[in-house]
Every structure is written in structure tokens, then in C-alpha cells.
Design an enzyme around this catalytic site. Structure first.
Site: not given
Length: 165
Positions: A44, A47-49
Site C-alpha cells: 500500500a 501503491g499510494d506513491a
């Protein structure tokens, strides 16, 4: 007590994370990255980045001069609330393995920020884990597809919120 332990661990990492080898090159602590063994929260994190970068880049098709506008809008788009909404819109289009990864990340122990409900925060964490997994495994076509569908879904939601007022 937990804060003291976190600080001690942080200090240890700062002192040892970027150690140099005999040639003066930063040592890696792992020989390879086994994506399947990474925790869902690490996925995550990546994925956030990635989604932040995707959205910021995508926003350049709408605005190319006002950084503050770009920053404000992209921050809204990548918020847990809108990521959770995007996930609900694309959920049926995910593969079984993507759904399984989502549920592992959704269930991972983490602390929700005040800006989102606990459910939205966990949903966005699951969404981001799927993106992180796709990125780290090199599945760029699927990653682009999910990000674009999510972006379109979020933009439509924001548009509808503003036209309903």
C-alpha cells in the site's frame, strides 16, 4: 512507551540503513525483492506513491501553470474517501487474486487518520496495495488500466458533487 521504542527503531534505521561497503557504495540489506512476501501495508505504501504520481501527471492534461491548484486537486483525488469510492466502482472488474490482496490489506492492522472513516481508510489501503503489487511485479498495463478507471470514477464523483450543489 511505544513512542520511545519507535524513536529508538527510527534512530537505529537512520544510523544503519545507509551503511557503505568497502567500495563506498550504499549497501543493500536484501539481495532481491520478493513481492509476494511483502506485507500488504508495504504494498500500500508503494501503491499510494504510485497513485499520487499517476494523478499528478494526469492532472497536467487539465492545468499546467498553477501548482497550488494542481496540489490541492490531486490531494483531494488521492484522499482515502475518494480512493474508497473508486475501489467500489472498479471492484467487480478486479481479478480474484487482486480481490484477495485487497482483503489482506483491508484487514491489516493500521491506524486511520481523522480525515476519513475507518472503513474508507481500510478500503483505500486495500486499493493502494493492489496498485503497489501491480507496480512491483511490473504489470504496467493492468496498473494503468486500474489507475485510469479509478481516476475517471473519482473525477465523475467530484463533478457530480459540484453540479448537485
Amino acid at each position: 512507551m511505544e513512542a520511545v521504542m519507535q524513536f529508538a527503531h527510527y534512530r537505529y534505521l537512520c544510523e544503519h540503513m545507509f551503511e557503505l561497503n568497502a567500495a563506498g557504495v550504499v549497501k543493500q540489506h536484501y539481495g532481491k525483492m520478493e513481492v509476494e512476501k511483502l506485507s500488504p501495508l508495504i504494498l500500500a505504501y508503494i501503491g499510494d506513491a504510485y497513485f499520487h504520481l499517476f494523478v499528478r501527471t494526469r492532472m497536467l492534461f487539465f492545468e499546467q501553470n498553477k501548482v497550488r491548484v494542481l496540489n490541492d486537486f490531486s490531494a483531494k483525488i488521492v484522499s482515502a474517501v475518494y480512493q474508497a469510492e473508486a475501489y467500489r466502482q472498479i471492484e467487480k472488474q478486479l481479478t480474484e487474486s487482486e480481490k484477495n490482496l485487497f482483503h489482506r490489506a483491508y484487514s491489516a492492522k493500521s491506524h486511520a487518520p481523522r480525515a476519513a472513516s475507518v472503513a474508507d481508510y481500510h478500503t483505500s489501503t486495500g486499493f493502494e496495495a493492489v496498485l503497489g503489487y501491480l507496480y512491483l511485479t511490473g504489470n504496467k498495463i493492468r496498473l494503468q488500466e486500474i489507475c485510469e478507471k479509478s481516476f475517471q470514477s473519482i473525477i465523475k464523483t467530484i463533478h457530480n458533487e459540484h453540479t448537485d450543489n
